[in-house]
Design a protein around this motif. Structure first.
Motif, PDB file in Angstrom:
ATOM      1  N   ASP A 130       0.952  -1.148   0.184  1.00  0.00           N
ATOM      2  CA  ASP A 130       0.126   0.041  -0.049  1.00  0.00           C
ATOM      3  C   ASP A 130       0.894   1.179  -0.089  1.00  0.00           C
ATOM      4  OD1 ASP A 130      -2.132  -1.466  -0.139  1.00  0.00           O
ATOM      5  OD2 ASP A 130      -2.534  -1.233   2.315  1.00  0.00           O
ATOM      6  N   ALA A 131       2.036   1.233   0.696  1.00  0.00           N
ATOM      7  CA  ALA A 131       2.844   2.354   0.811  1.00  0.00           C
ATOM      8  C   ALA A 131       3.697   2.556  -0.335  1.00  0.00           C
ATOM      9  CB  ALA A 131       3.720   1.995   1.900  1.00  0.00           C
ATOM     10  N   LEU A 132       4.164   1.592  -1.114  1.00  0.00           N
ATOM     11  CA  LEU A 132       4.735   1.455  -2.335  1.00  0.00           C
ATOM     12  C   LEU A 132       3.631   2.124  -3.276  1.00  0.00           C
ATOM     13  CD1 LEU A 132       6.802   0.920  -4.476  1.00  0.00           C
ATOM     14  CD2 LEU A 132       5.902  -1.333  -4.597  1.00  0.00           C
ATOM     15  N   GLU A 133       2.583   1.600  -3.447  1.00  0.00           N
ATOM     16  CA  GLU A 133       1.619   2.305  -4.405  1.00  0.00           C
ATOM     17  C   GLU A 133       1.259   3.740  -4.249  1.00  0.00           C
ATOM     18  OE1 GLU A 133      -1.652  -0.542  -3.836  1.00  0.00           O
ATOM     19  OE2 GLU A 133      -1.338  -1.361  -5.825  1.00  0.00           O
ATOM     20  N   ALA A 134       1.312   4.157  -2.684  1.00  0.00           N
ATOM     21  CA  ALA A 134       0.832   5.536  -2.446  1.00  0.00           C
ATOM     22  C   ALA A 134       2.046   6.495  -2.841  1.00  0.00           C
ATOM     23  CB  ALA A 134       0.644   5.703  -1.112  1.00  0.00           C
ATOM     24  N   ASP A 135       3.248   5.740  -2.679  1.00  0.00           N
ATOM     25  CA  ASP A 135       4.563   6.435  -3.060  1.00  0.00           C
ATOM     26  C   ASP A 135       4.840   6.853  -4.760  1.00  0.00           C
ATOM     27  OD1 ASP A 135       5.218   6.812  -0.442  1.00  0.00           O
ATOM     28  OD2 ASP A 135       6.498   5.301  -0.348  1.00  0.00           O
ATOM     29  N   LEU A 136       4.350   5.649  -5.364  1.00  0.00           N
ATOM     30  CA  LEU A 136       4.350   5.643  -6.685  1.00  0.00           C
ATOM     31  C   LEU A 136       3.469   6.904  -7.238  1.00  0.00           C
ATOM     32  CD1 LEU A 136       5.080   2.109  -7.915  1.00  0.00           C
ATOM     33  CD2 LEU A 136       6.622   3.845  -8.121  1.00  0.00           C
ATOM     34  N   ALA A 137       2.159   6.573  -6.802  1.00  0.00           N
ATOM     35  CA  ALA A 137       1.268   7.870  -7.025  1.00  0.00           C
ATOM     36  C   ALA A 137       1.773   9.209  -6.746  1.00  0.00           C
ATOM     37  CB  ALA A 137      -0.043   7.340  -6.418  1.00  0.00           C
TER      38      ALA A 137
END
Length: 156
Positions: A130-137
């Motif tokens: 979830d954190a990775l996806e938020a960071d990529l966004a």
């Protein structure tokens, strides 16, 4: 202190993760009777969507020429994934629509991407994913799905 990896590794690792996910989808599609599809076809199916489009609109969405879009449409039509029909909004134009076979590909692909995401969450933990996806966004704001990737990759 650990030296950070060279800057060029980050986009390569991002691409490798993208490729792993897409390869998993295509392995599932091949096993389900769709062996001839390639990653670019996923962009095409998404650009056509469930409502259909025209060759001109498809080319514009994908960032390729009308001729390139037409050639791909013809190949997918021969394989039974798309069909051309009169455009209900303008009888002079032909609409391109996904057939039941094409819609099956979209459905199967979505389910496989969900399985890939679940496997990645199991591997690194749901919170980290979830954190990775938020960071990529945050690093790449805007729409997550760039339909113009085929044109960008080919330089069209």
């Amino acid at each position: 202190m650990v030296e950070p990896p060279p800057g060029h590794e980050l986009p390569l690792r991002l691409f490798a993760a993208f490729r792993a996910a897409v390869d998993a989808v295509h392995a599932d599609l091949a096993a389900a009777g769709h062996p001839g599809l390639r990653p670019m076809h996923g962009f095409i199916f998404q650009a056509i969507g469930t409502q259909g489009t025209t060759a001109v609109e498809l080319g514009a969405r994908l960032g390729v020429t009308k001729q390139a879009a037409g050639k791909t449409i013809a190949a997918l039509e021969q394989q039974g994934y798309v069909e051309r029909a009169p455009d209900p909004a303008d009888a002079r134009r032909k609409a391109v629509r996904l057939t039941a076979k094409g819609l099956d590909v979209l459905d199967r692909s979505a389910r496989t991407f969900d399985r890939v995401r679940a496997a990645w969450a199991a591997q690194i933990g749901p919170e980290r994913l979830d954190a990775l996806e938020a960071d990529l966004a945050a690093l790449a704001p805007g729409e997550p799905f760039r339909l113009d990737a085929p044109g960008w990759f080919s330089g069209s």
